[in-house]
Design a protein around this motif. Structure first.
Motif, mmCIF file in Angstrom:
data_model
loop_
_atom_site.group_PDB
_atom_site.id
_atom_site.type_symbol
_atom_site.label_atom_id
_atom_site.label_comp_id
_atom_site.label_asym_id
_atom_site.label_seq_id
_atom_site.Cartn_x
_atom_site.Cartn_y
_atom_site.Cartn_z
ATOM 1 N N GLY A 160 55.476 -27.916 -38.861
ATOM 2 C CA GLY A 160 54.509 -26.835 -39.055
ATOM 3 C C GLY A 160 54.205 -26.580 -40.519
ATOM 4 O O GLY A 160 53.053 -26.399 -40.913
ATOM 5 N N ALA A 170 53.533 -28.649 -35.944
ATOM 6 C CA ALA A 170 54.697 -28.113 -35.233
ATOM 7 C C ALA A 170 54.918 -28.847 -33.919
ATOM 8 O O ALA A 170 56.049 -29.165 -33.553
ATOM 9 C CB ALA A 170 54.516 -26.626 -34.985
ATOM 10 N N GLY A 171 53.851 -29.146 -33.207
ATOM 11 C CA GLY A 171 53.978 -29.883 -31.945
ATOM 12 C C GLY A 171 54.507 -31.288 -32.146
ATOM 13 O O GLY A 171 55.422 -31.736 -31.444
ATOM 14 N N TRP A 191 49.849 -25.827 -36.332
ATOM 15 C CA TRP A 191 50.204 -25.927 -34.913
ATOM 16 C C TRP A 191 50.344 -27.379 -34.475
ATOM 17 O O TRP A 191 51.256 -27.721 -33.715
ATOM 18 C CB TRP A 191 49.162 -25.229 -34.043
ATOM 19 C CG TRP A 191 49.210 -23.751 -34.185
ATOM 20 C CD1 TRP A 191 48.299 -22.959 -34.836
ATOM 21 C CD2 TRP A 191 50.213 -22.869 -33.699
ATOM 22 N NE1 TRP A 191 48.690 -21.640 -34.775
ATOM 23 C CE2 TRP A 191 49.866 -21.569 -34.074
ATOM 24 C CE3 TRP A 191 51.394 -23.063 -32.984
ATOM 25 C CZ2 TRP A 191 50.634 -20.468 -33.753
ATOM 26 C CZ3 TRP A 191 52.160 -21.943 -32.661
ATOM 27 C CH2 TRP A 191 51.781 -20.676 -33.047
ATOM 28 N N ALA A 222 59.909 -28.640 -35.362
ATOM 29 C CA ALA A 222 58.704 -27.819 -35.337
ATOM 30 C C ALA A 222 58.536 -27.047 -36.633
ATOM 31 O O ALA A 222 57.418 -26.903 -37.143
ATOM 32 C CB ALA A 222 58.748 -26.868 -34.154
ATOM 33 N N HIS A 263 46.747 -27.460 -40.497
ATOM 34 C CA HIS A 263 46.950 -27.822 -39.096
ATOM 35 C C HIS A 263 48.417 -27.604 -38.739
ATOM 36 O O HIS A 263 49.124 -28.498 -38.296
ATOM 37 C CB HIS A 263 46.572 -29.284 -38.850
ATOM 38 C CG HIS A 263 45.134 -29.575 -39.088
ATOM 39 N ND1 HIS A 263 44.139 -29.056 -38.305
ATOM 40 C CD2 HIS A 263 44.522 -30.327 -40.033
ATOM 41 C CE1 HIS A 263 42.967 -29.481 -38.747
ATOM 42 N NE2 HIS A 263 43.172 -30.254 -39.804
ATOM 43 N N HIS A 288 50.655 -27.437 -42.269
ATOM 44 C CA HIS A 288 49.918 -26.376 -42.957
ATOM 45 C C HIS A 288 49.460 -26.830 -44.339
ATOM 46 O O HIS A 288 48.325 -26.588 -44.743
ATOM 47 C CB HIS A 288 50.790 -25.130 -43.084
ATOM 48 C CG HIS A 288 50.174 -24.055 -43.923
ATOM 49 N ND1 HIS A 288 49.124 -23.294 -43.477
ATOM 50 C CD2 HIS A 288 50.455 -23.624 -45.174
ATOM 51 C CE1 HIS A 288 48.788 -22.440 -44.419
ATOM 52 N NE2 HIS A 288 49.593 -22.615 -45.466
#
Length: 89
Positions: free
Chosen positions: A35, A49-50, A46, A31, A44, A39
Motif C-alpha cells: 500500500g 495493498a492487494g 489499494w 498489504a 494506487h 501510494h
C-alpha cells in the motif's frame, strides 16, 4: 437511494459476523508495504495493498512448506530427533 445506502451499510456491518476467522499470515505485512509503495508510485495504494497481500501470503506459504519439509525429512543419525535410547534412572 437512501434505502440502497442503508442496505449496503447493513451488508457491510454483517460481514464480520458471517465470516470465519482468516489466517492472514503474511497478508497484513505485505498489504502495508504494498500500500505504501503503491501510494508513492502513482497513488494506487489499494492496488498495491492487494498485490502486497497476495505476495505476502505466497511467501508465508512457501516459508511454511519449507519449514514443514525441513522438520519431516530428518534422516538416520539426524540431530533433529532424539532417536537414541536413554535409560531411565
Amino acid at each position: 437511494m437512501k434505502s440502497a445506502a442503508i442496505a449496503a451499510a447493513l451488508a457491510m456491518l454483517s460481514v464480520p459476523f458471517l465470516s470465519e476467522p482468516a489466517e492472514a499470515a503474511g497478508c497484513l505485512k505485505g498489504a502495508l508495504v504494498g500500500g505504501v509503495a503503491g501510494h508513492y508510485v502513482g497513488h494506487h495504494g489499494w492496488i498495491g495493498a492487494g498485490i502486497g497481500c497476495l505476495v505476502g501470503r505466497h511467501r508465508a506459504n512457501a516459508r511454511a512448506r519449507q519449514e514443514m519439509h525441513r522438520t519431516t525429512t530428518a534422516g538416520y543419525g539426524s540431530s533433529t530427533y532424539n532417536t537414541y535410547y536413554r535409560p531411565v534412572r
